[in-house]
Design an enzyme around this catalytic site. Structure first.
Site, PDB file in Angstrom:
ATOM      1  N   HIS A  77     -45.536  18.472  -1.737  1.00 58.21           N
ATOM      2  CA  HIS A  77     -44.174  18.387  -1.206  1.00 58.21           C
ATOM      3  C   HIS A  77     -43.129  19.090  -2.073  1.00 58.21           C
ATOM      4  CE1 HIS A  77     -45.525  15.466   1.786  1.00 58.21           C
ATOM      5  NE2 HIS A  77     -46.126  14.798   0.825  1.00 58.21           N
ATOM      6  N   HIS A  94     -42.967   6.616  -3.414  1.00 56.89           N
ATOM      7  CA  HIS A  94     -44.155   7.305  -2.906  1.00 56.89           C
ATOM      8  C   HIS A  94     -43.946   8.800  -3.085  1.00 56.89           C
ATOM      9  CE1 HIS A  94     -47.285   7.849   0.567  1.00 56.89           C
ATOM     10  NE2 HIS A  94     -47.506   8.656  -0.457  1.00 56.89           N
ATOM     11  N   GLU A 125     -48.077  14.859  -5.438  1.00 54.33           N
ATOM     12  CA  GLU A 125     -46.815  14.880  -4.691  1.00 54.33           C
ATOM     13  C   GLU A 125     -46.052  16.180  -4.939  1.00 54.33           C
ATOM     14  OE1 GLU A 125     -45.477  12.576  -2.433  1.00 54.33           O
ATOM     15  OE2 GLU A 125     -47.562  11.927  -2.478  1.00 54.33           O
TER      16      GLU A 125
END
Length: 228
Positions: A116, A60, A112
């Site tokens: 992040h 993920h 992502e």
């Protein structure tokens, strides 16, 4: 200006520089390497997945995180340079697919990275290093939850099993460190194991105990027995 005045001015300027530097530096304590079980993701999603899923835990994301306080997000506006992914694409599409939309893997990686990965400096140098790090962790370092569970003879056969058995298997594969779990009810109201998170120190050198999971009673908390 006297010595006292100059000292005061120097102190003020120095304090201002420290404040500016500290405000532009994003802090994090550790990393979460979160993997999602594809069938459970689709089963718990309001919109059905268009493509068949593999019975695998795939990536993920890799997330800089804090034990206390909010986790950093979107620390820079640097987009993912998809032209540079090159020969990493084939590996990434297997270990880090966009489960909900398999026609847009790159969009998932970019999301992502922006949310992040941009906050992982200095451990994460740039966008390509972010992708390379995920490949290294999942493949080279064997931080692959499916493989860890399979080694403990825990197979994804869709049966209910004690969560403690899953935790113990993962502990054996991660130097006896505590993982984090996320569960969710599927369309048949059965609670499935959706995500497993492995935690590492801020330098990605060693496993650590994951500080906390979903709050007890939340819709993502796990009961003592889950489907996998």
């Amino acid at each position: 200006m006297g010595v006292t005045g100059m000292t005061y001015m120097f102190t003020m300027v120095f304090s201002l520089i420290v404040l500016i530097l500290s405000s532009s530096t994003v802090g994090y304590d550790y990393f979460q390497f979160t993997q999602q079980y594809q069938p459970a993701v689709c089963n718990s999603n309001p919109t059905p997945c268009n493509d068949p899923t593999d019975k695998l835990f795939t990536v993920h994301g890799l997330w800089p995180s804090n034990r206390n306080g909010p986790d950093p997000e979107k620390c820079k506006t640097t987009a993912l340079n998809s032209q540079k992914i090159g020969n990493m694409t084939a590996q990434l599409e297997i270990i880090w697919p966009n489960v909900l939309n398999r026609s847009d893997h790159v969009g998932f990686w970019e999301k992502e990275w922006i949310k992040h990965g941009t906050c992982g400096y200095p451990t994460i140098k740039d966008d390509m290093h972010y992708l390379q790090t995920v490949i290294r962790m999942y493949i080279t370092q064997k931080q692959n939850v499916s493989a860890i569970l399979s080694k403990a003879a825990i197979q994804p056969n869709g049966t209910n099993r004690p969560l403690v058995d899953i935790e113990n298997a993962i502990r054996r594969g991660t130097n006896n460190t505590k993982p984090k779990f996320k569960c969710q009810k599927n369309t048949r109201t059965t609670t499935e194991l959706v995500e497993v998170t492995l935690c590492s120190d801020r330098d990605l050198k060693k496993f650590i105990n994951c500080p906390h999971g979903p709050p007890q009673g939340s819709r993502f908390s796990c009961p003592s027995s889950v489907q996998y």
